[in-house]
Design a protein around this motif. Sequence first.
Motif, PDB file in Angstrom:
ATOM      1  N   ILE A 183      -4.410  17.519  36.289  1.00 40.04           N
ATOM      2  CA  ILE A 183      -4.294  18.373  34.790  1.00 40.04           C
ATOM      3  C   ILE A 183      -2.247  18.255  34.809  1.00 40.04           C
ATOM      4  N   LYS A 184      -2.275  19.143  33.096  1.00 44.06           N
ATOM      5  CA  LYS A 184      -0.949  19.093  33.007  1.00 44.06           C
ATOM      6  C   LYS A 184      -0.230  20.500  34.070  1.00 44.06           C
ATOM      7  N   GLY A 185       1.645  19.535  34.116  1.00 45.21           N
ATOM      8  CA  GLY A 185       2.066  20.304  34.273  1.00 45.21           C
ATOM      9  C   GLY A 185       2.409  19.320  36.092  1.00 45.21           C
ATOM     10  N   ILE A 186       2.967  19.914  37.239  1.00 43.75           N
ATOM     11  CA  ILE A 186       3.867  18.774  37.995  1.00 43.75           C
ATOM     12  C   ILE A 186       2.885  18.510  38.613  1.00 43.75           C
ATOM     13  N   GLN A 187       3.503  16.336  39.239  1.00 46.53           N
ATOM     14  CA  GLN A 187       2.865  16.392  39.578  1.00 46.53           C
ATOM     15  C   GLN A 187       3.423  16.015  41.014  1.00 46.53           C
ATOM     16  N   LEU A 188       2.838  17.172  41.620  1.00 42.22           N
ATOM     17  CA  LEU A 188       3.266  16.432  43.224  1.00 42.22           C
ATOM     18  C   LEU A 188       2.598  16.901  44.363  1.00 42.22           C
ATOM     19  N   ALA A 189       2.279  16.044  45.471  1.00 42.82           N
ATOM     20  CA  ALA A 189       1.661  16.704  45.936  1.00 42.82           C
ATOM     21  C   ALA A 189       1.614  17.689  47.154  1.00 42.82           C
ATOM     22  N   HIS A 190       2.934  18.280  46.998  1.00 43.24           N
ATOM     23  CA  HIS A 190       2.450  20.145  47.536  1.00 43.24           C
ATOM     24  C   HIS A 190       2.475  21.139  46.482  1.00 43.24           C
ATOM     25  N   ALA A 191       2.310  20.252  45.751  1.00 36.73           N
ATOM     26  CA  ALA A 191       1.821  21.587  44.023  1.00 36.73           C
ATOM     27  C   ALA A 191       0.125  21.571  44.356  1.00 36.73           C
ATOM     28  N   ALA A 192       0.331  20.664  44.667  1.00 39.41           N
ATOM     29  CA  ALA A 192      -1.668  20.061  44.169  1.00 39.41           C
ATOM     30  C   ALA A 192      -1.825  21.165  45.602  1.00 39.41           C
ATOM     31  N   SER A 193      -1.750  20.918  47.204  1.00 38.66           N
ATOM     32  CA  SER A 193      -2.007  21.407  47.607  1.00 38.66           C
ATOM     33  C   SER A 193      -2.290  23.142  47.578  1.00 38.66           C
TER      34      SER A 193
END
Length: 476
Positions: A319-329
């Motif tokens: 999805i759009k937005g910040i591409q970070l592992a902790h953000a996905a979690s």
Amino acid sequence: MNEHYDLIIIGSGPGGYVAAIKAGQLGKKAAIIENRELGGTCLNRGCIPTKTIMHSSRLFYEAKNLQEAGIEVEGLRFDMNRIQERKEEVVSRIRKGIKSLLEANKVTVISGTATIMDGHRVRVIQNSAQEENTNQEPRELSGDNILIATGSQPFLPPVEGISQENVVTSDQLLSENDFKYHNLLIIGGGVIGIEFASIYQEFGSQVEIIEAMDRILPSMDKEISQSVAMSLKKKGVKIHTKSVVKRISKTDQLLCEYEDSTGTHFAQADGILVAVGRKANTRELFSPEFSLEMEGDKIKVNEHFETSKEHIYAIGDVIKGIQLAHAASAQGIRAVENMYGKKQSIELSAIPSCIYTYPEIATVGLTEEEAKAKGYVVKTGKYPMLGNSKIILSADERGYIKVVCDSSNNKILGAQIICPRATDMIGEFTTAMVNGLTAEDLGKVIRPHPTYGEAITEAAEDVNGMAIHIFPKGMK
């Protein structure tokens, strides 16, 4: 035979497996489908392998410079085979940990490629059938909800010659057992490009970066970008900004042709890393009769991570937005809570970003320029790390901590750190933002001496001109 689950998750990266565990904790029957290794890109081809290799490159670089600390080393060398073996050991250990967590929360793990048929049905071609090219029937799953967490992969721009040998992505570079590239050209000066530039420079390679924007790390605070560029150049890394790659050819070496405002130039290299961004993994995810509303290559979602079709959600790099592992979690947890009407347990308004160079970089919230653009009247506090005792005794590179506050109430709007352990220190500012704390609140905390972290006190107190350990201008 049709199997029914409360939740079907496609993708086992940090977003997918955390969401699956959350569903299990809520007593839901969950299944997770993964067509490659458990743990997704972050564990197998991203964060963990990169940082593991960076740990080795940093130790090697420090060992080469131990004379400053009064230590002599002879015959120093590195073994890329052993470095890769250690990387695989680290990845394997963490993968086993994830597997155990999923088992403990009664999550069914299915190895195969998923196709979403409609809002409740998923077809899975299992890996054994794919690998053996058998006629095994696809596995049919049904679910009350479906969560897409398929992540992303390196993007290759349409540049002539980009598909030839030794023009590689980060995925390929992370798996090299031989240290092949003593002269590495990196196309792209974002986070991935800069981290690999640091690794190869520390291992002794000549490194050159070509970036299309007017500075490297263009999404970061301008002062951070300038500091990193200065540090890399000081170590011998060549940086070309406002430069566009036109083609790649091969003579004795790879030859990259690029253009800037002064004309056409050429750069030679043993290997070229293409690190210009990533694209969402959505190819063949949907059956021909089914589709979701998209935003370019990304799946469109609302604030609850719901897609255009009821009961289907999406999170992470897809999805759009910040591409970070902790953000996905965090998004995975929120998505599951939204599905089942649970109180939101995690705040998404402050997501820290980290770069594991030397010195490290960490940011959260708004930069001074961003805050002003949003209409805030801001106050800032800044502490140059040249006065920090831990920096001096450790012979570390200088950096700074900057905090951005709303002048009406001194609440923290953002922070930028460039110094050793910055990635560990940014949590203090993230906690402050989530809880609406002020610079004064941060300044009240007693931090141990000597540490890098005590500089947070100085930066917070500098918002009101009350810092004690900031050297006068011109003093070093």
